[in-house]
Design a protein around this motif. Structure first.
Motif, PDB file in Angstrom:
ATOM      1  N   GLN A 290      -7.721  -6.424  -5.960  1.00 24.50           N
ATOM      2  CA  GLN A 290      -8.847  -7.007  -5.252  1.00 24.50           C
ATOM      3  C   GLN A 290      -8.712  -6.840  -3.739  1.00 24.50           C
ATOM      4  O   GLN A 290      -7.601  -6.801  -3.210  1.00 24.50           O
ATOM      5  CB  GLN A 290      -8.982  -8.490  -5.608  1.00 24.50           C
ATOM      6  CG  GLN A 290      -9.047  -8.768  -7.095  1.00 24.50           C
ATOM      7  CD  GLN A 290     -10.002  -7.846  -7.820  1.00 24.50           C
ATOM      8  OE1 GLN A 290     -11.183  -7.756  -7.455  1.00 24.50           O
ATOM      9  NE2 GLN A 290      -9.525  -7.162  -8.854  1.00 24.50           N
ATOM     10  N   PRO A 291      -9.841  -6.766  -3.021  1.00 29.27           N
ATOM     11  CA  PRO A 291      -9.798  -6.612  -1.564  1.00 29.27           C
ATOM     12  C   PRO A 291      -9.189  -7.834  -0.880  1.00 29.27           C
ATOM     13  O   PRO A 291      -9.287  -8.962  -1.374  1.00 29.27           O
ATOM     14  CB  PRO A 291     -11.277  -6.456  -1.177  1.00 29.27           C
ATOM     15  CG  PRO A 291     -11.983  -6.099  -2.439  1.00 29.27           C
ATOM     16  CD  PRO A 291     -11.211  -6.738  -3.553  1.00 29.27           C
ATOM     17  N   ARG A 292      -8.586  -7.608   0.257  1.00 27.98           N
ATOM     18  CA  ARG A 292      -8.019  -8.689   1.038  1.00 27.98           C
ATOM     19  C   ARG A 292      -9.117  -9.608   1.556  1.00 27.98           C
ATOM     20  O   ARG A 292     -10.255  -9.193   1.774  1.00 27.98           O
ATOM     21  CB  ARG A 292      -7.204  -8.144   2.213  1.00 27.98           C
ATOM     22  CG  ARG A 292      -5.996  -7.311   1.784  1.00 27.98           C
ATOM     23  CD  ARG A 292      -5.256  -6.773   2.989  1.00 27.98           C
ATOM     24  NE  ARG A 292      -4.661  -7.853   3.776  1.00 27.98           N
ATOM     25  CZ  ARG A 292      -3.444  -8.349   3.570  1.00 27.98           C
ATOM     26  NH1 ARG A 292      -2.688  -7.860   2.593  1.00 27.98           N
ATOM     27  NH2 ARG A 292      -2.974  -9.323   4.320  1.00 27.98           N
ATOM     28  N   SER A 293      -8.749 -10.872   1.734  1.00 26.66           N
ATOM     29  CA  SER A 293      -9.650 -11.878   2.317  1.00 26.66           C
ATOM     30  C   SER A 293     -10.973 -11.978   1.570  1.00 26.66           C
ATOM     31  O   SER A 293     -12.031 -12.118   2.180  1.00 26.66           O
ATOM     32  CB  SER A 293      -9.890 -11.597   3.799  1.00 26.66           C
ATOM     33  OG  SER A 293      -8.679 -11.581   4.514  1.00 26.66           O
ATOM     34  N   SER A 294     -10.919 -11.909   0.237  1.00 22.22           N
ATOM     35  CA  SER A 294     -12.139 -11.921  -0.570  1.00 22.22           C
ATOM     36  C   SER A 294     -12.671 -13.319  -0.843  1.00 22.22           C
ATOM     37  O   SER A 294     -13.847 -13.465  -1.199  1.00 22.22           O
ATOM     38  CB  SER A 294     -11.882 -11.233  -1.920  1.00 22.22           C
ATOM     39  OG  SER A 294     -11.578  -9.878  -1.751  1.00 22.22           O
TER      40      SER A 294
ATOM     41  N   GLU B   2       0.746 -13.031  -5.345  1.00 20.45           N
ATOM     42  CA  GLU B   2      -0.299 -12.019  -5.468  1.00 20.45           C
ATOM     43  C   GLU B   2      -1.636 -12.497  -4.899  1.00 20.45           C
ATOM     44  O   GLU B   2      -2.437 -11.700  -4.391  1.00 20.45           O
ATOM     45  CB  GLU B   2      -0.489 -11.626  -6.934  1.00 20.45           C
ATOM     46  CG  GLU B   2       0.720 -10.989  -7.587  1.00 20.45           C
ATOM     47  CD  GLU B   2       0.990  -9.580  -7.070  1.00 20.45           C
ATOM     48  OE1 GLU B   2       0.136  -9.032  -6.328  1.00 20.45           O
ATOM     49  OE2 GLU B   2       2.056  -9.033  -7.414  1.00 20.45           O
TER      50      GLU B   2
ATOM     51  N   ARG C 248      -5.009 -23.446   4.461  1.00 17.06           N
ATOM     52  CA  ARG C 248      -4.241 -22.430   5.182  1.00 17.06           C
ATOM     53  C   ARG C 248      -4.201 -22.779   6.665  1.00 17.06           C
ATOM     54  O   ARG C 248      -5.223 -23.142   7.257  1.00 17.06           O
ATOM     55  CB  ARG C 248      -4.859 -21.049   4.983  1.00 17.06           C
ATOM     56  CG  ARG C 248      -4.000 -19.923   5.525  1.00 17.06           C
ATOM     57  CD  ARG C 248      -4.489 -18.578   5.044  1.00 17.06           C
ATOM     58  NE  ARG C 248      -3.397 -17.800   4.477  1.00 17.06           N
ATOM     59  CZ  ARG C 248      -3.543 -16.717   3.754  1.00 17.06           C
ATOM     60  NH1 ARG C 248      -4.743 -16.295   3.452  1.00 17.06           N
ATOM     61  NH2 ARG C 248      -2.513 -16.069   3.284  1.00 17.06           N
TER      62      ARG C 248
ATOM     63  N   PRO D 237      -3.848  -7.785  -7.874  1.00 23.70           N
ATOM     64  CA  PRO D 237      -3.469  -6.746  -6.905  1.00 23.70           C
ATOM     65  C   PRO D 237      -4.566  -5.740  -6.587  1.00 23.70           C
ATOM     66  O   PRO D 237      -4.497  -5.061  -5.550  1.00 23.70           O
ATOM     67  CB  PRO D 237      -2.273  -6.056  -7.588  1.00 23.70           C
ATOM     68  CG  PRO D 237      -1.750  -7.048  -8.560  1.00 23.70           C
ATOM     69  CD  PRO D 237      -2.951  -7.788  -9.045  1.00 23.70           C
TER      70      PRO D 237
ATOM     71  N   GLU E  28      -2.215 -14.744  -2.357  1.00 24.75           N
ATOM     72  CA  GLU E  28      -2.295 -15.079  -0.937  1.00 24.75           C
ATOM     73  C   GLU E  28      -3.057 -14.051  -0.100  1.00 24.75           C
ATOM     74  O   GLU E  28      -3.895 -14.419   0.728  1.00 24.75           O
ATOM     75  CB  GLU E  28      -0.895 -15.307  -0.378  1.00 24.75           C
ATOM     76  CG  GLU E  28      -0.916 -16.107   0.905  1.00 24.75           C
ATOM     77  CD  GLU E  28       0.468 -16.388   1.431  1.00 24.75           C
ATOM     78  OE1 GLU E  28       0.576 -17.264   2.291  1.00 24.75           O
ATOM     79  OE2 GLU E  28       1.433 -15.727   1.002  1.00 24.75           O
ATOM     80  N   PRO E  29      -2.833 -12.730  -0.273  1.00 28.67           N
ATOM     81  CA  PRO E  29      -3.570 -11.775   0.557  1.00 28.67           C
ATOM     82  C   PRO E  29      -5.078 -11.775   0.311  1.00 28.67           C
ATOM     83  O   PRO E  29      -5.837 -11.280   1.158  1.00 28.67           O
ATOM     84  CB  PRO E  29      -2.958 -10.419   0.157  1.00 28.67           C
ATOM     85  CG  PRO E  29      -1.635 -10.739  -0.436  1.00 28.67           C
ATOM     86  CD  PRO E  29      -1.820 -12.058  -1.116  1.00 28.67           C
ATOM     87  N   LEU E  30      -5.519 -12.304  -0.814  1.00 29.93           N
ATOM     88  CA  LEU E  30      -6.942 -12.300  -1.142  1.00 29.93           C
ATOM     89  C   LEU E  30      -7.695 -13.440  -0.476  1.00 29.93           C
ATOM     90  O   LEU E  30      -8.932 -13.490  -0.538  1.00 29.93           O
ATOM     91  CB  LEU E  30      -7.142 -12.405  -2.657  1.00 29.93           C
ATOM     92  CG  LEU E  30      -7.063 -11.112  -3.475  1.00 29.93           C
ATOM     93  CD1 LEU E  30      -5.717 -10.423  -3.316  1.00 29.93           C
ATOM     94  CD2 LEU E  30      -7.337 -11.411  -4.938  1.00 29.93           C
TER      95      LEU E  30
ATOM     96  N   ASP F 270      -8.448 -16.444   6.223  1.00 35.13           N
ATOM     97  CA  ASP F 270      -7.524 -17.088   7.161  1.00 35.13           C
ATOM     98  C   ASP F 270      -7.637 -18.601   7.159  1.00 35.13           C
ATOM     99  O   ASP F 270      -6.673 -19.305   7.468  1.00 35.13           O
ATOM    100  CB  ASP F 270      -7.772 -16.573   8.581  1.00 35.13           C
ATOM    101  CG  ASP F 270      -7.319 -15.141   8.768  1.00 35.13           C
ATOM    102  OD1 ASP F 270      -6.542 -14.641   7.930  1.00 35.13           O
ATOM    103  OD2 ASP F 270      -7.751 -14.509   9.749  1.00 35.13           O
TER     104      ASP F 270
END
Length: 228
Positions: free
Chosen positions: A129-133, A154, A199, A127, A156-158, A161
């Motif tokens: 960590q930055p998004r799309s890392s 938890e 994805r 949680p 998926e947001p990391l 696309d």
């Protein structure tokens, strides 16, 4: 000398894990390099055959990729990715002794500074960590812990696309994938199902017809208003 990544605590060789074997990197610049495999509960390195298959699947997308090896263990997946051209890899391992061994391994590999060793619990670390890392993630947790669903929510947001996600699970385990992922390839051994997902980007929303939209017919053509 490389320092542990932020959040890591690798001062000693703690833990009860003793080395009982080794695995070898099988491709790329570090081909043939050995990784120690500790005697630790739940540690089950991905076999050479499965790794060869997986990295053949990933070959077109590995160069320059940002990789996450979430339950790193021996580091075989994350370090294999770096060996074959990935730009960076975060190796997350909860057990202090295993994390310390990973750090030792990255120090002896030429260019091993591309790997960041993080000693942390995966569910606590994700949680923050930055998004799309990350472009590629490997999820191979201890099977007995049953962590797949919690981790995926938890993680998926990391992921980018157009990310790729690799999962190992027992044959009988049914991992519920979040919406937006497409099965790319899968394989099986006598005990393990291994799957690579991609994805799926959402298609663009159709543009709204703002010109007499209520006069459009079933074929999409504009109907002229009737005059009587």
């Amino acid at each position: 000398m490389r320092k542990p990544a932020p959040g890591a605590s690798l001062k000693g060789r703690g833990g009860s894990a003793g080395t009982t074997g080794q695995v070898r990197l099988i491709g790329g610049r570090w081909r043939g390099s050995t990784l120690p495999v500790a005697d630790s509960p739940g540690l089950r390195p991905t076999s050479d055959r499965v790794r060869e298959t997986l990295f053949n699947w990933l070959a077109p997308v590995l160069p320059g990729a940002r990789v996450l090896d979430l339950f790193a263990g021996s580091g075989a997946l994350g370090l294999e990715a770096l060996s074959r051209g990935a730009a960076s890899a975060a190796l997350v391992e909860r057990e202090p002794g295993l994390a310390a061994r990973l750090l030792d391994t990255t120090r002896r590999l030429p260019g091993g500074e591309a790997a960041s060793v993080v000693q942390a619990d995966a569910l606590a670390w994700l949680p923050a960590q930055p998004r799309s890392s990350f472009d590629i993630a490997f999820v191979d947790p201890p099977f007995a812990a049953g962590l797949w669903d919690k981790v995926l929510s938890e993680l998926e947001p990391l992921l980018a696309d157009d990310a790729w996600l690799y999962i190992e699970a027992p044959l009988a385990e049914r991992v519920a994938m979040p919406a937006g992922w497409s099965l790319h390839r899968e394989g099986r051994t006598r005990e393990v199902r291994y799957v690579l997902y991609r994805r799926v980007r959402k298609p663009p929303e159709p543009a709204a017809d703002t010109l007499d939209g209520d006069l459009a017919g079933p074929d999409g053509r504009r109907k002229e208003p009737r005059t009587e």
